[in-house]
Design a protein around this motif. Sequence first.
Motif, PDB file in Angstrom:
ATOM      1  N   ASP A  45       0.877  -1.147  -0.112  1.00 38.22           N
ATOM      2  CA  ASP A  45       0.025   0.017  -0.167  1.00 38.22           C
ATOM      3  C   ASP A  45       0.898   1.360  -0.102  1.00 38.22           C
ATOM      4  O   ASP A  45       1.656   1.565   0.784  1.00 38.22           O
ATOM      5  CB  ASP A  45      -0.998   0.012   1.082  1.00 38.22           C
ATOM      6  CG  ASP A  45      -1.604   1.385   1.316  1.00 38.22           C
ATOM      7  OD1 ASP A  45      -2.766   1.537   0.519  1.00 38.22           O
ATOM      8  OD2 ASP A  45      -1.373   2.150   1.990  1.00 38.22           O
ATOM      9  N   SER A  74      -2.190  -0.934  -3.753  1.00 37.95           N
ATOM     10  CA  SER A  74      -3.260   0.008  -3.530  1.00 37.95           C
ATOM     11  C   SER A  74      -2.557   1.089  -3.289  1.00 37.95           C
ATOM     12  O   SER A  74      -1.279   1.270  -2.836  1.00 37.95           O
ATOM     13  CB  SER A  74      -4.226  -0.446  -2.187  1.00 37.95           C
ATOM     14  OG  SER A  74      -3.408  -0.397  -1.181  1.00 37.95           O
ATOM     15  N   VAL A 129      -6.380  -1.419  -6.230  1.00 37.11           N
ATOM     16  CA  VAL A 129      -7.356  -0.591  -5.300  1.00 37.11           C
ATOM     17  C   VAL A 129      -6.989   0.914  -5.244  1.00 37.11           C
ATOM     18  O   VAL A 129      -5.630   1.281  -5.193  1.00 37.11           O
ATOM     19  CB  VAL A 129      -7.466  -1.200  -3.701  1.00 37.11           C
ATOM     20  CG1 VAL A 129      -8.074  -0.365  -2.944  1.00 37.11           C
ATOM     21  CG2 VAL A 129      -7.667  -2.713  -3.951  1.00 37.11           C
ATOM     22  N   TYR A 131      -7.867   4.125  -2.977  1.00 37.67           N
ATOM     23  CA  TYR A 131      -8.535   4.704  -1.742  1.00 37.67           C
ATOM     24  C   TYR A 131      -8.555   6.160  -1.797  1.00 37.67           C
ATOM     25  O   TYR A 131      -7.685   7.103  -2.231  1.00 37.67           O
ATOM     26  CB  TYR A 131      -7.881   4.468  -0.601  1.00 37.67           C
ATOM     27  CG  TYR A 131      -7.878   2.915  -0.016  1.00 37.67           C
ATOM     28  CD1 TYR A 131      -8.866   2.294   0.609  1.00 37.67           C
ATOM     29  CD2 TYR A 131      -6.609   2.042  -0.123  1.00 37.67           C
ATOM     30  CE1 TYR A 131      -8.909   1.033   0.848  1.00 37.67           C
ATOM     31  CE2 TYR A 131      -6.568   0.790  -0.059  1.00 37.67           C
ATOM     32  CZ  TYR A 131      -7.737   0.124   0.595  1.00 37.67           C
ATOM     33  OH  TYR A 131      -7.792  -0.851   0.989  1.00 37.67           O
ATOM     34  N   TYR A 162     -12.521   0.005  -4.735  1.00 35.69           N
ATOM     35  CA  TYR A 162     -12.126   1.408  -4.191  1.00 35.69           C
ATOM     36  C   TYR A 162     -12.765   1.588  -2.744  1.00 35.69           C
ATOM     37  O   TYR A 162     -13.648   0.763  -2.482  1.00 35.69           O
ATOM     38  CB  TYR A 162     -12.562   2.373  -5.342  1.00 35.69           C
ATOM     39  CG  TYR A 162     -14.261   2.888  -5.167  1.00 35.69           C
ATOM     40  CD1 TYR A 162     -14.309   4.074  -4.218  1.00 35.69           C
ATOM     41  CD2 TYR A 162     -15.170   2.147  -5.718  1.00 35.69           C
ATOM     42  CE1 TYR A 162     -15.744   4.549  -4.113  1.00 35.69           C
ATOM     43  CE2 TYR A 162     -16.533   2.722  -5.659  1.00 35.69           C
ATOM     44  CZ  TYR A 162     -16.897   3.630  -4.974  1.00 35.69           C
ATOM     45  OH  TYR A 162     -18.294   4.028  -4.531  1.00 35.69           O
TER      46      TYR A 162
END
Length: 316
Positions: A45, A74, A129, A131, A162
Amino acid sequence: MGPGGAAVRCVIGCAALGGLYAPVSEAAAHEALQAAWDLGFRDFDTAPHYGVGQSEEYLGSFLAGRPRDSFTLSTKVGRLLVDDPGAVDGTDEFYGTPKRSRVRDYSAEGVRRSLEQSLGRLRLDRVDVLYVHDPEDHLEQALGEAAPELARLRAEGVITGYGVGTNFADVALAFLRETDADRFMIAGRYSLLDRRAERTLLPACADKGVRLVVAGVLNSGLLADPRPGAPFDYAPAPDWLVAAARRMQAVCEAHGVPLRAAALQFPTRHPAVAAVVSGAGTAEQVHDVRAQLDVEIPAELWAELDAVLPDQDRLP
């Protein structure tokens, strides 16, 4: 255990690679990432915010050439980056970073531009993903423009999912109520010390069957080393909270369990939690994360830790 741990799925958080609190060279970042890869971690991430793009750049150069389906990644939207020769080193506690500034933008166009910029820094043709990052002061635009655009990107197959990444349970709840986001990242609000998200967000996520990822499980460091003046939520912890953390440490030590191990493993005991995020800026830290995830924790320890939980209404 499987990649990243079978019992506790762990995402490697890459904020530290952006020079959080101290400069980080690309070589050092790659050493940490290589350690993570060798230990079986495959989930990462990052965000444009982390080192004004440096984290994404370091991660992208490390992943270059690795099969795209061998990892998940992500990143986030909400901050566009612009070149800025006058950028001040240490802004937002990131040091040794490129000369860039952050511009908040939660518009639909901003989402597309942010993704395009991130893909360039990551050297990838897709991320898994996205965010919406820290939208609490821009909630109306984030809900009204960013979320629908992210839903379109998901429908187009550009991303697989998302959601929102925030330190505030009420912000996550707003997304849960008003959008079709399918995953949420909550930082600092579901830990051994701070259970505030347990009151509302966790049961709501469980009811809707959405994925919840828990970050900030060490509460900025207090649960790593509960010493006087240790940080909690990015500020020095009050003495009474340090004392509470030390009581938890004593309970853990009585069972031969490091406090860090209990802190890392605690969140995924809740059925709504799909994974924890652990920042690991050095190879040594990555190895420590792996070691803590592998610690066997007796069932009775959790009840004893609950018994010394501090008053949640007093938390900063």
